[in-house]
Design a protein around this motif. Structure first.
Motif, PDB file in Angstrom:
ATOM      1  N   ASP A  99     -10.384 -13.209  -4.239  1.00 20.14           N
ATOM      2  CA  ASP A  99      -9.388 -13.095  -2.858  1.00 20.14           C
ATOM      3  C   ASP A  99      -7.654 -13.457  -3.376  1.00 20.14           C
ATOM      4  O   ASP A  99      -6.778 -12.210  -3.839  1.00 20.14           O
ATOM      5  N   SER A 100      -7.472 -14.500  -4.198  1.00 19.48           N
ATOM      6  CA  SER A 100      -6.852 -14.645  -5.149  1.00 19.48           C
ATOM      7  C   SER A 100      -6.025 -13.840  -6.326  1.00 19.48           C
ATOM      8  O   SER A 100      -7.390 -14.630  -7.331  1.00 19.48           O
ATOM      9  N   VAL A 101      -4.889 -13.212  -6.182  1.00 20.19           N
ATOM     10  CA  VAL A 101      -4.162 -12.943  -7.644  1.00 20.19           C
ATOM     11  C   VAL A 101      -3.552 -13.522  -8.000  1.00 20.19           C
ATOM     12  O   VAL A 101      -2.405 -13.869  -7.415  1.00 20.19           O
ATOM     13  N   LEU A 102      -4.028 -14.248  -9.118  1.00 22.60           N
ATOM     14  CA  LEU A 102      -2.871 -15.191  -9.803  1.00 22.60           C
ATOM     15  C   LEU A 102      -1.952 -14.236 -10.816  1.00 22.60           C
ATOM     16  O   LEU A 102      -1.789 -15.574 -12.350  1.00 22.60           O
ATOM     17  N   VAL A 103      -2.136 -12.772 -11.136  1.00 25.16           N
ATOM     18  CA  VAL A 103      -1.327 -12.304 -12.497  1.00 25.16           C
ATOM     19  C   VAL A 103      -0.670 -10.987 -11.843  1.00 25.16           C
ATOM     20  O   VAL A 103      -0.872 -10.417 -11.357  1.00 25.16           O
ATOM     21  N   ALA A 104       0.072 -10.832 -12.651  1.00 22.57           N
ATOM     22  CA  ALA A 104       1.516  -9.563 -12.494  1.00 22.57           C
ATOM     23  C   ALA A 104       0.165  -8.136 -11.968  1.00 22.57           C
ATOM     24  O   ALA A 104      -0.809  -8.347 -12.924  1.00 22.57           O
ATOM     25  N   PRO A 105       0.556  -7.453 -11.464  1.00 19.65           N
ATOM     26  CA  PRO A 105      -0.229  -6.429 -11.603  1.00 19.65           C
ATOM     27  C   PRO A 105      -0.181  -5.117 -13.126  1.00 19.65           C
ATOM     28  O   PRO A 105       1.227  -5.481 -13.237  1.00 19.65           O
ATOM     29  N   ASP A 106      -1.250  -4.592 -13.522  1.00 20.39           N
ATOM     30  CA  ASP A 106      -0.794  -4.212 -14.183  1.00 20.39           C
ATOM     31  C   ASP A 106       0.113  -2.557 -14.313  1.00 20.39           C
ATOM     32  O   ASP A 106       1.158  -2.660 -15.252  1.00 20.39           O
ATOM     33  N   TRP A 107       0.444  -2.253 -12.953  1.00 17.52           N
ATOM     34  CA  TRP A 107       0.959  -1.045 -13.111  1.00 17.52           C
ATOM     35  C   TRP A 107       1.173  -1.859 -11.327  1.00 17.52           C
ATOM     36  O   TRP A 107       0.410  -1.558 -10.008  1.00 17.52           O
ATOM     37  N   THR A 108       2.402  -1.941 -11.183  1.00 17.72           N
ATOM     38  CA  THR A 108       2.697  -1.946  -9.307  1.00 17.72           C
ATOM     39  C   THR A 108       3.512  -0.819  -8.723  1.00 17.72           C
ATOM     40  O   THR A 108       4.489  -0.524  -9.464  1.00 17.72           O
ATOM     41  N   ILE A 109       3.077  -0.488  -8.232  1.00 14.28           N
ATOM     42  CA  ILE A 109       3.774   1.004  -7.117  1.00 14.28           C
ATOM     43  C   ILE A 109       4.632   0.182  -5.533  1.00 14.28           C
ATOM     44  O   ILE A 109       3.927  -0.046  -4.849  1.00 14.28           O
ATOM     45  N   GLU A 110       6.045   0.811  -5.534  1.00 14.80           N
ATOM     46  CA  GLU A 110       6.334   0.659  -4.564  1.00 14.80           C
ATOM     47  C   GLU A 110       7.048   2.087  -4.309  1.00 14.80           C
ATOM     48  O   GLU A 110       7.473   2.580  -4.654  1.00 14.80           O
ATOM     49  N   ILE A 111       6.639   2.169  -2.518  1.00 16.08           N
ATOM     50  CA  ILE A 111       7.254   3.081  -1.824  1.00 16.08           C
ATOM     51  C   ILE A 111       8.652   2.406  -1.367  1.00 16.08           C
ATOM     52  O   ILE A 111       7.863   1.792   0.282  1.00 16.08           O
ATOM     53  N   LEU A 112       9.944   2.676  -0.836  1.00 15.03           N
ATOM     54  CA  LEU A 112      10.829   2.760  -0.287  1.00 15.03           C
ATOM     55  C   LEU A 112      10.975   3.315   0.800  1.00 15.03           C
ATOM     56  O   LEU A 112      10.521   4.559   1.369  1.00 15.03           O
ATOM     57  N   SER A 113      11.107   1.993   2.037  1.00 14.83           N
ATOM     58  CA  SER A 113      10.900   2.565   3.540  1.00 14.83           C
ATOM     59  C   SER A 113      12.322   2.807   3.501  1.00 14.83           C
ATOM     60  O   SER A 113      13.742   1.474   3.382  1.00 14.83           O
ATOM     61  N   PRO A 114      13.121   3.170   4.869  1.00 12.91           N
ATOM     62  CA  PRO A 114      14.728   3.534   4.799  1.00 12.91           C
ATOM     63  C   PRO A 114      15.321   1.899   5.053  1.00 12.91           C
ATOM     64  O   PRO A 114      15.985   1.509   4.691  1.00 12.91           O
ATOM     65  N   ASP A 115      14.450   1.454   5.887  1.00 15.10           N
ATOM     66  CA  ASP A 115      14.834   0.089   6.109  1.00 15.10           C
ATOM     67  C   ASP A 115      14.843  -1.308   5.317  1.00 15.10           C
ATOM     68  O   ASP A 115      14.891  -2.175   5.457  1.00 15.10           O
ATOM     69  N   GLN A 116      14.503  -0.895   4.206  1.00 12.81           N
ATOM     70  CA  GLN A 116      14.055  -1.268   2.979  1.00 12.81           C
ATOM     71  C   GLN A 116      15.654  -2.262   1.820  1.00 12.81           C
ATOM     72  O   GLN A 116      15.865  -0.480   1.502  1.00 12.81           O
ATOM     73  N   SER A 117      15.339  -2.782   1.312  1.00  8.78           N
ATOM     74  CA  SER A 117      16.677  -3.635   0.140  1.00  8.78           C
ATOM     75  C   SER A 117      15.886  -2.838  -0.648  1.00  8.78           C
ATOM     76  O   SER A 117      14.717  -3.150  -1.444  1.00  8.78           O
ATOM     77  N   SER A 118      16.318  -1.655  -1.819  1.00  9.15           N
ATOM     78  CA  SER A 118      16.080  -0.960  -3.167  1.00  9.15           C
ATOM     79  C   SER A 118      16.295  -2.154  -3.918  1.00  9.15           C
ATOM     80  O   SER A 118      15.360  -2.140  -4.998  1.00  9.15           O
ATOM     81  N   ASN A 119      17.288  -3.307  -4.483  1.00 13.16           N
ATOM     82  CA  ASN A 119      17.731  -3.831  -4.924  1.00 13.16           C
ATOM     83  C   ASN A 119      16.763  -5.075  -5.297  1.00 13.16           C
ATOM     84  O   ASN A 119      16.060  -5.752  -5.989  1.00 13.16           O
ATOM     85  N   ARG A 120      16.065  -5.392  -3.925  1.00 22.28           N
ATOM     86  CA  ARG A 120      15.041  -6.621  -3.581  1.00 22.28           C
ATOM     87  C   ARG A 120      13.361  -5.601  -4.074  1.00 22.28           C
ATOM     88  O   ARG A 120      12.936  -6.802  -4.691  1.00 22.28           O
ATOM     89  N   VAL A 121      13.399  -4.546  -3.503  1.00 22.00           N
ATOM     90  CA  VAL A 121      12.354  -4.161  -4.208  1.00 22.00           C
ATOM     91  C   VAL A 121      12.354  -4.092  -5.913  1.00 22.00           C
ATOM     92  O   VAL A 121      11.248  -4.144  -7.031  1.00 22.00           O
ATOM     93  N   THR A 122      13.694  -3.838  -6.293  1.00 21.96           N
ATOM     94  CA  THR A 122      13.527  -3.093  -7.343  1.00 21.96           C
ATOM     95  C   THR A 122      12.743  -4.579  -8.336  1.00 21.96           C
ATOM     96  O   THR A 122      12.348  -4.947  -9.257  1.00 21.96           O
ATOM     97  N   GLY A 123      13.887  -5.697  -8.075  1.00 16.25           N
ATOM     98  CA  GLY A 123      13.586  -7.170  -8.439  1.00 16.25           C
ATOM     99  C   GLY A 123      12.082  -7.373  -8.449  1.00 16.25           C
ATOM    100  O   GLY A 123      11.555  -8.754  -9.396  1.00 16.25           O
ATOM    101  N   ASN A 124      11.733  -7.008  -7.623  1.00 14.93           N
ATOM    102  CA  ASN A 124      10.051  -7.425  -7.709  1.00 14.93           C
ATOM    103  C   ASN A 124       9.047  -6.879  -8.834  1.00 14.93           C
ATOM    104  O   ASN A 124       8.270  -7.071  -9.794  1.00 14.93           O
ATOM    105  N   ILE A 125       9.682  -5.333  -8.938  1.00 17.70           N
ATOM    106  CA  ILE A 125       9.182  -4.603 -10.111  1.00 17.70           C
ATOM    107  C   ILE A 125       9.362  -5.358 -11.432  1.00 17.70           C
ATOM    108  O   ILE A 125       9.304  -5.712 -12.282  1.00 17.70           O
ATOM    109  N   LEU A 126      11.092  -5.361 -11.183  1.00 13.72           N
ATOM    110  CA  LEU A 126      11.244  -6.677 -12.276  1.00 13.72           C
ATOM    111  C   LEU A 126      11.034  -7.111 -13.126  1.00 13.72           C
ATOM    112  O   LEU A 126      10.297  -7.548 -13.813  1.00 13.72           O
ATOM    113  N   HIS A 127      10.271  -8.362 -11.791  1.00  9.22           N
ATOM    114  CA  HIS A 127       9.462  -9.687 -12.275  1.00  9.22           C
ATOM    115  C   HIS A 127       8.448  -9.609 -12.689  1.00  9.22           C
ATOM    116  O   HIS A 127       7.890  -9.948 -13.723  1.00  9.22           O
TER     117      HIS A 127
END
Length: 187
Positions: A99-127
């Motif tokens: 259950d506990s995943v302690l690694v970065a995904p090999d491919w991360t996909i985010e779908i932007l919601s209208p009330d979501q911060s694009s910078n925060r989501v982009t920050g997660n992808i960059l992380h």
């Protein structure tokens, strides 16, 4: 949305908290609750997971997980889709994923919601990229575009007939237009 906290907490404390619906993420000592997915978001998420797993699962190349908590590099985030190469999925003695995943995904996909911060989501992808992720997509349903991130490269903004880069070893050919065509259900 930020969950109110009088002071920042440490990651270890965050991981002991009960899960929220929708999920909360731990970023730089703060807790942020993701927005509740809406119909277009859920449709794109479901179709992408299905399409990726259709070409990867049988041959044990990779597996696409929806809303999987990934904790690494001092953050605990929940990508809309986390694709892990088979060799990066940890299994228990029964052959079930741990259950506990302690690694970065090999491919991360985010779908932007209208009330979501694009910078925060982009920050997660960059992380994710900083900690070994090989590919990130930021899908924006409002302008029918997909921003593709790869390590040590400029992001590429893709529209219409642009072919999308997918995780190496995944036999999948998609254009931006194909992805967004999945939203047209009533034709």
């Amino acid at each position: 949305m930020t969950v109110a906290k009088s002071s920042s907490i440490v990651l270890k404390e965050f991981l002991k908290l009960p899960e929220t619906k929708p999920a909360s993420e731990y970023i730089d000592g703060e807790i942020f609750q993701k927005p509740m997915p809406k119909a277009r978001h859920a449709r794109l998420q479901g179709k992408l997971i299905s399409v990726v797993n259709e070409v990867t699962e049988e041959n044990r190349i990779a597996y696409a997980f929806p809303e999987l908590r990934c904790t690494f590099g001092g953050r605990s985030t929940v990508p809309d889709i986390a694709v892990l190469r088979w060799e990066n999925i940890e299994f228990d003695e029964n052959g079930e994923p741990v259950d506990s995943v302690l690694v970065a995904p090999d491919w991360t996909i985010e779908i932007l919601s209208p009330d979501q911060s694009s910078n925060r989501v982009t920050g997660n992808i960059l992380h994710c990229l900083k900690y070994g992720c090989q590919l990130g997509w930021l899908i924006d349903p409002d302008d029918s575009s997909i921003l593709v991130f790869q390590p040590k490269q400029q992001p590429e903004l893709c529209y219409r007939q642009d072919n999308l880069v997918v995780l190496g070893g995944v036999d999948l050919n998609l254009t931006v237009e194909q992805v967004f065509s999945w939203l047209k259900m009533a034709l």
